[in-house]
Design a protein around this motif. Structure first.
Motif, PDB file in Angstrom:
ATOM      1  N   TRP A  34       0.743  -1.280   0.024  1.00 33.13           N
ATOM      2  CA  TRP A  34      -0.151   0.029  -0.009  1.00 33.13           C
ATOM      3  C   TRP A  34       0.763   1.158  -0.086  1.00 33.13           C
ATOM      4  O   TRP A  34       0.524   2.341  -0.792  1.00 33.13           O
ATOM      5  CB  TRP A  34      -0.986  -0.017   1.134  1.00 33.13           C
ATOM      6  N   SER A  35       2.081   1.251   0.633  1.00 33.05           N
ATOM      7  CA  SER A  35       2.895   2.272   0.516  1.00 33.05           C
ATOM      8  C   SER A  35       3.286   2.564  -0.802  1.00 33.05           C
ATOM      9  O   SER A  35       3.607   3.857  -1.128  1.00 33.05           O
ATOM     10  CB  SER A  35       4.068   2.111   1.519  1.00 33.05           C
ATOM     11  N   LEU A  36       3.850   1.663  -1.520  1.00 30.52           N
ATOM     12  CA  LEU A  36       4.198   1.762  -2.969  1.00 30.52           C
ATOM     13  C   LEU A  36       3.047   2.251  -3.706  1.00 30.52           C
ATOM     14  O   LEU A  36       3.228   3.140  -4.663  1.00 30.52           O
ATOM     15  CB  LEU A  36       4.756   0.428  -3.403  1.00 30.52           C
ATOM     16  N   GLY A  41       5.600   4.560  -5.889  1.00 29.81           N
ATOM     17  CA  GLY A  41       6.599   3.521  -5.999  1.00 29.81           C
ATOM     18  C   GLY A  41       7.854   4.238  -5.722  1.00 29.81           C
ATOM     19  O   GLY A  41       8.903   3.706  -5.728  1.00 29.81           O
ATOM     20  N   GLN A  42       7.693   5.251  -4.731  1.00 31.60           N
ATOM     21  CA  GLN A  42       8.571   6.202  -4.347  1.00 31.60           C
ATOM     22  C   GLN A  42       9.148   5.584  -2.895  1.00 31.60           C
ATOM     23  O   GLN A  42      10.509   5.852  -2.747  1.00 31.60           O
ATOM     24  CB  GLN A  42       8.276   7.570  -4.127  1.00 31.60           C
ATOM     25  N   GLU A  43       8.522   5.156  -2.098  1.00 30.64           N
ATOM     26  CA  GLU A  43       8.757   4.738  -0.763  1.00 30.64           C
ATOM     27  C   GLU A  43       8.072   3.470  -0.416  1.00 30.64           C
ATOM     28  O   GLU A  43       6.775   3.409  -0.574  1.00 30.64           O
ATOM     29  CB  GLU A  43       8.690   6.054   0.062  1.00 30.64           C
ATOM     30  N   ASP A  44       8.706   2.518   0.326  1.00 25.86           N
ATOM     31  CA  ASP A  44       7.910   1.442   0.954  1.00 25.86           C
ATOM     32  C   ASP A  44       7.681   1.367   1.964  1.00 25.86           C
ATOM     33  O   ASP A  44       7.127   0.449   2.671  1.00 25.86           O
ATOM     34  CB  ASP A  44       8.608   0.126   0.135  1.00 25.86           C
ATOM     35  N   LYS A  45       8.172   2.035   3.003  1.00 33.79           N
ATOM     36  CA  LYS A  45       7.692   2.428   4.309  1.00 33.79           C
ATOM     37  C   LYS A  45       7.168   3.450   4.841  1.00 33.79           C
ATOM     38  O   LYS A  45       7.130   3.978   6.062  1.00 33.79           O
ATOM     39  CB  LYS A  45       9.388   2.318   5.003  1.00 33.79           C
ATOM     40  N   THR A  46       6.282   4.270   4.254  1.00 36.22           N
ATOM     41  CA  THR A  46       5.343   5.086   4.391  1.00 36.22           C
ATOM     42  C   THR A  46       4.508   4.944   5.786  1.00 36.22           C
ATOM     43  O   THR A  46       4.061   5.589   6.513  1.00 36.22           O
ATOM     44  CB  THR A  46       4.852   5.618   3.421  1.00 36.22           C
ATOM     45  N   LEU A  47       3.838   3.717   5.545  1.00 34.54           N
ATOM     46  CA  LEU A  47       2.748   3.575   6.420  1.00 34.54           C
ATOM     47  C   LEU A  47       3.355   2.917   7.778  1.00 34.54           C
ATOM     48  O   LEU A  47       2.478   2.399   8.574  1.00 34.54           O
ATOM     49  CB  LEU A  47       1.799   2.397   6.071  1.00 34.54           C
TER      50      LEU A  47
END
Length: 79
Positions: A34-36, A41-47
């Motif tokens: 869901w972060s991606l 596709g910029q960040e995978d650790k936003t959530l």
């Protein structure tokens, strides 16, 4: 004056999915997916690291689909 802004990796500022460290065949959890999606596709650790946000968005998507299908089936006869 010494700075810590030495970024030798040219892919460091690019999208996560195109970085060499990001293994395309590695399993990712719901939060990373869901972060991606939300960051394009910029960040995978936003959530964050907790899986509850991922479950919430997945269940919300399923609920919207189910309610939309029931709504369409119910009001199909009235048009």
């Amino acid at each position: 004056m010494k700075t810590d802004f030495n970024y030798p990796n040219k892919d460091l500022l690019g999208p996560v999915v195109f970085r060499p460290e990001f293994n395309n065949f590695e399993k990712i959890n719901l939060n990373q997916a869901w972060s991606l999606f939300f960051t394009a596709g910029q960040e995978d650790k936003t959530l964050g690291q907790e899986i509850e946000f991922g479950w919430f968005f997945t269940n919300l998507l399923i609920a919207v689909g189910v309610v939309g299908s029931i709504w369409a089936a119910y009001f199909r006869n009235f048009v």
